[in-house]
Design an enzyme around this catalytic site. Structure first.
Site: not given
Ligand code: OXD
Ligand code: MN
Length: 595
Positions: A71, A212-213, A221, A241, A263, A265, A288, A377, A379, A506-507
Site C-alpha cells: 500500500r 498491488y493489494g 481498505k 480494522h 499491521s 501484529c 481484517d 510483504n 501475500r 497461548e493467547n
Molecule cells: C494491512 C493489511 O496492511 O491488512 O493492514 O494489508
Molecule cells: Mn489490515
C-alpha cells in the site's frame, strides 16, 4: 457478460463515461463464474505474468514490479472540499484539483486492454449490513483476486436491480499498451503517478497506477475501511480494522471478540488461533475488517465484509498459524513469494529453505545469498471458506453479537500483557492512544513508536478527531449492552530482551480471562491504567512461565507511564477535534498515576 445486458441505467452510463475516458479495446461485465476466473487466469499465464503451481491445486504465483509491492500511504488521498474534514492524519487535496490530475492520467490509460466491470458485495449478498461496489479495472489479476476476496457477479447485479445504490470504484494500472504489445511484466505506473483517492462525500474511489493489494483490490481498505468509515459515521454504525472470532468455552457458551491491531501484529494469527487450554474452541469469522451495527436487541453485531484472506506470507508456518497454512493449500494466489524448482512457493519463516529457487524479483536464489526469497510483504489470497476453523456463522447476514473489543500493539516495555478499561470512555481512550513499535525494537528504544489510533491511522476516511467522537457516541447509544474493552500486548520483553509471553495459541489464556470478566466470574486489580488480572485467575496450567516473568508481564510501572504521558499529550495535540471526554480521560490517568 456484455455491457448491453446491464439493466441499471445509471451504472451503464458511468461505465460508458469511464470507457470514453480510458479508451479500452473492449468492455467485459463480470458474472462471477469459475469460467471467468479461469479465462482471466489463462490470459495471465499466457502473457507470462502468472505461473501455475504444480504442487498446489488450482494455485498460481505472481511477481509484481519491485516498485509496486505494498500500500502506498504517501500517495493515498482523502479528498473533501474542506481540508479540515480529512483531518490531520490524512493526505488531502481539493476534489476538483485531484480529479483534474487523475482525469489527465486516466485519459487513454486502458488502451489495448480489456476494461472489466466487477459487481461485488462487501458482506453476504443481500445482508442489511452489506454494501455493493462496482470496480472498473483493466487488470485481470484484480478480477481474479476480487473473485476470492469479495462476492462477485450476477447475483450482485440482481440485488442492485435497476436503480440500487452502489459505490463506484475506478481502477487502472496506468500502463496503456501500444498496438500489438502485450504485457511482458507486471504493469503499473511510476510511484509519482500513483494515486489512491477517496471522495467520501460522493462515496467514490479512484485508484491509478498500482496493481498491488489494497491499492488495487478496492473492496478492501478503500471501500470497506476508508469509504465505509465515513458512511458508518453518517449512518450510525462502525467500520473497523478488526478481526472477528468466536470463542466457545467448555460449557458451550459462546463469546464473540473483535480486535484491532496495527499491521504486522499478528491479526491473522489471532483470528485463527488454536487454543492450548482444554475444552476451549476458537472459530474465525474474519481476519481484517469488521462492520458493526446495533441490532434490534441493542447489542453490537459484526459481519466480516470480505470473503477471503489477503494475508502476509512471510512468517506464516504450521507453527505460527496452521489454520492459515491449511487455508492456502489450494485455489490460492501467491504474490511475491519465492518459486521453488518443484512447482511450489516458499517464504522466509515457512519451513526449511529450498536449496534453490527463483526469488520475488525473478532472480536465481540460494539460501544465504543475501537476498530475501520472498518480499517481506508477499501475500497469499485464499477463500475464507477454506479455513478449517471458519465459523459456521461467518456468512450470517445479521452478523455475530460482540462481547469483547480488544486493542493492542507491539510494545517491548510499559504496556502489560492485558488490561481492562474502567468503562466505554476509558476504552475509547485506550483505542485512541494505541501504539506499536514499527520494528522488533529492543527494550528501552521507544523512539520508533507509532501511535496508530484504533489501528485506523491509514484507513480512517475522515477527521480522526471526529472518529473519536463517533466512537463515544456509539457507546452512548449502546449503553449497558456495550462490549467490554481490553488492551493487550503479546510482545513485552524482559529487561534483557527476551520475550516474556509465548503468544500464538497461548493467547487463548488471556482471552479466557476476558470472557470470565464479562461473566463476572473473576475479579481484577485496579491500577492507574486499568484493571489487570489477579495472577491466580490467569489459567497458566501446563505453561512453563517463571513467577518473575509473570510479574513483569503484569507490571504497571508508574515511572514508565509518567514518561508515556508526554508522548500521549504530543499525540493528542495533533487533533483540533479532540473530544473533551478524551481530554478528561487523560487527566483521569494522570490523577491515578499520582496516587
Ligand atoms: C494491512 C493489511 O496492511 O491488512 O493492514 O494489508
Ligand atoms: Mn489490515
Amino acid at each position: 457478460m456484455k455491457l448491453e445486458q446491464l439493466r441499471h441505467d445509471k451504472l451503464k452510463a458511468w461505465v460508458e463515461e469511464v470507457a470514453a475516458m480510458c479508451t479500452p479495446k473492449d468492455i467485459y461485465v463480470c458474472d462471477g463464474s469459475t469460467k471467468e476466473y479461469n479465462d482471466c487466469m489463462k490470459k495471465l499465464i499466457d502473457d507470462g505474468l502468472a505461473k501455475v503451481l504444480t504442487k498446489r491445486k488450482n494455485s498460481f504465483s505472481f511477481r509484481s514490479d519491485p516498485s509496486d509491492v505494498a500500500r502506498v500511504e504517501d500517495r493515498t488521498y482523502i479528498s473533501y472540499p474542506n481540508k479540515e474534514d480529512a483531518g490531520p492524519t490524512n493526505n488531502w487535496m481539493e476534489p476538483n484539483e485531484l480529479k483534474e490530475i487523475m482525469k489527465g492520467l486516466y485519459k487513454g490509460s486502458m488502451k489495448n486492454r480489456t476494461m472489466y466491470v466487477i459487481p461485488f458485495s462487501m458482506g453476504p449478498v443481500g445482508s442489511h449490513i452489506a454494501k455493493v461496489g462496482i470496480e472498473i479495472t483493466d487488470s485481470p489479476y484484480v478480477v481474479c483476486n476480487m473473485h476470492i476476496m469479495t462476492r462477485v457477479g450476477s447475483k450482485v447485479l440482481d440485488v442492485l436491480g435497476t436503480d440500487g445504490e452502489y459505490i463506484p470504484c475506478l481502477h487502472s494500472v496506468g500502463a496503456p499498451l501500444a498496438d500489438g504489445e502485450i504485457d511482458t511484466k507486471w504493469p503499473c505506473a511510476p510511484i509519482e503517478k500513483k494515486y489512491i483517492s477517496h471522495f467520501p462525500n460522493e462515496n467514490l474511489i479512484w485508484s491509478y497506477g498500482s496493481g498491488y493489494g489494497g491499492n488495487a483490490l478496492l473492496g478492501k481498505k478503500c471501500l470497506a475501511l476508508r469509504i465505509a468509515s465515513a458512511i458508518a459515521r453518517r449512518e450510525g454504525w462502525m467500520a473497523e480494522h478488526m478481526l472477528i472470532l468466536r470463542l466457545t468455552n467448555p460449557e458451550g457458551k459462546r463469546f464473540h471478540i473483535a480486535a484491532a491491531f496495527p499491521s504486522a501484529c499478528g491479526k491473522t494469527n489471532l483470528a485463527m488461533l488454536q487454543p492450548t487450554i482444554e475444552g476451549w474452541k476458537c472459530e474465525c469469522v474474519g481476519d481484517d475488517i469488521a462492520w458493526m451495527k446495533i441490532g434490534k436487541d441493542g447489542r453490537l453485531y459484526a459481519i466480516n465484509p470480505e470473503a477471503g484472506f489477503f494475508g502476509v506470507a512471510p512468517g506464516t508456518s504450521y507453527d505460527s498459524n496452521p489454520m492459515a497454512m491449511e487455508s492456502i493449500k489450494e485455489n490460492s494466489i501467491f504474490t511475491n513469494c519465492l518459486e521453488t524448482d518443484d512447482g511450489d512457493v516458499w517464504w522466509e519463516g515457512k519451513d526449511e529453505a529450498p536449496s534453490h529457487g527463483i526469488d520475488w524479483k525473478g532472480n536465481d536464489w540460494t539460501p544465504g545469498n543475501g537476498e530475501n526469497g520472498a518480499h517481506p510483504n508477499a501475500r497469499f489470497t485464499a477463500p475464507a471458506s477454506q479455513c478449517p476453523v471458519i465459523c459456521p456463522d461467518w456468512e450470517n447476514p445479521d452478523g455475530v453479537p460482540i462481547d469483547i473489543l480488544i486493542f493492542g500493539g507491539r510494545r517491548a516495555s510499559t504496556v502489560p500483557l492485558v488490561h481492562e478499561a474502567y468503562d466505554w470512555d476509558h476504552g475509547v481512550f485506550m483505542g485512541s492512544i494505541a501504539a506499536s513499535e514499527t520494528t522488533a525494537a529492543n527494550i528501552g528504544s521507544v523512539g520508533n513508536l507509532r501511535r496508530d489510533p484504533f489501528a485506523m491511522l491509514p484507513f480512517c476516511g475522515y477527521n480522526m478527531g471526529d472518529y473519536f467522537h463517533h466512537w463515544l457516541e456509539m457507546g452512548d447509544k449502546i449503553g449497558d449492552k456495550a462490549p467490554r474493552i481490553f488492551y493487550v500486548n503479546w510482545f513485552r520483553k524482559s529487561p534483557d530482551g527476551k520475550w516474556l509471553w509465548p503468544g500464538f495459541g497461548e493467547n487463548a489464556r488471556v482471552l479466557k480471562w476476558m470472557c470470565e470478566r464479562t461473566e463476572g466470574k473473576v475479579n481484577a486489580l485496579d491500577t492507574a491504567i486499568g484493571k489487570i488480572p489477579i495472577e491466580k485467575d490467569l489459567d497458566l496450567k501446563g505453561l512453563d512461565i517463571a513467577d518473575n516473568d509473570l510479574k513483569e508481564l503484569l507490571k504497571v510501572d508508574t515511572q514508565s507511564w509518567n514518561n508515556e504521558i508526554s508522548s500521549i499529550e504530543e499525540h493528542f495535540a495533533k487533533f483540533s477535534h479532540l473530544p473533551d471526554r478524551l481530554k478528561k480521560q487523560l487527566n483521569n490517568l494522570k490523577d491515578r498515576l499520582k496516587k
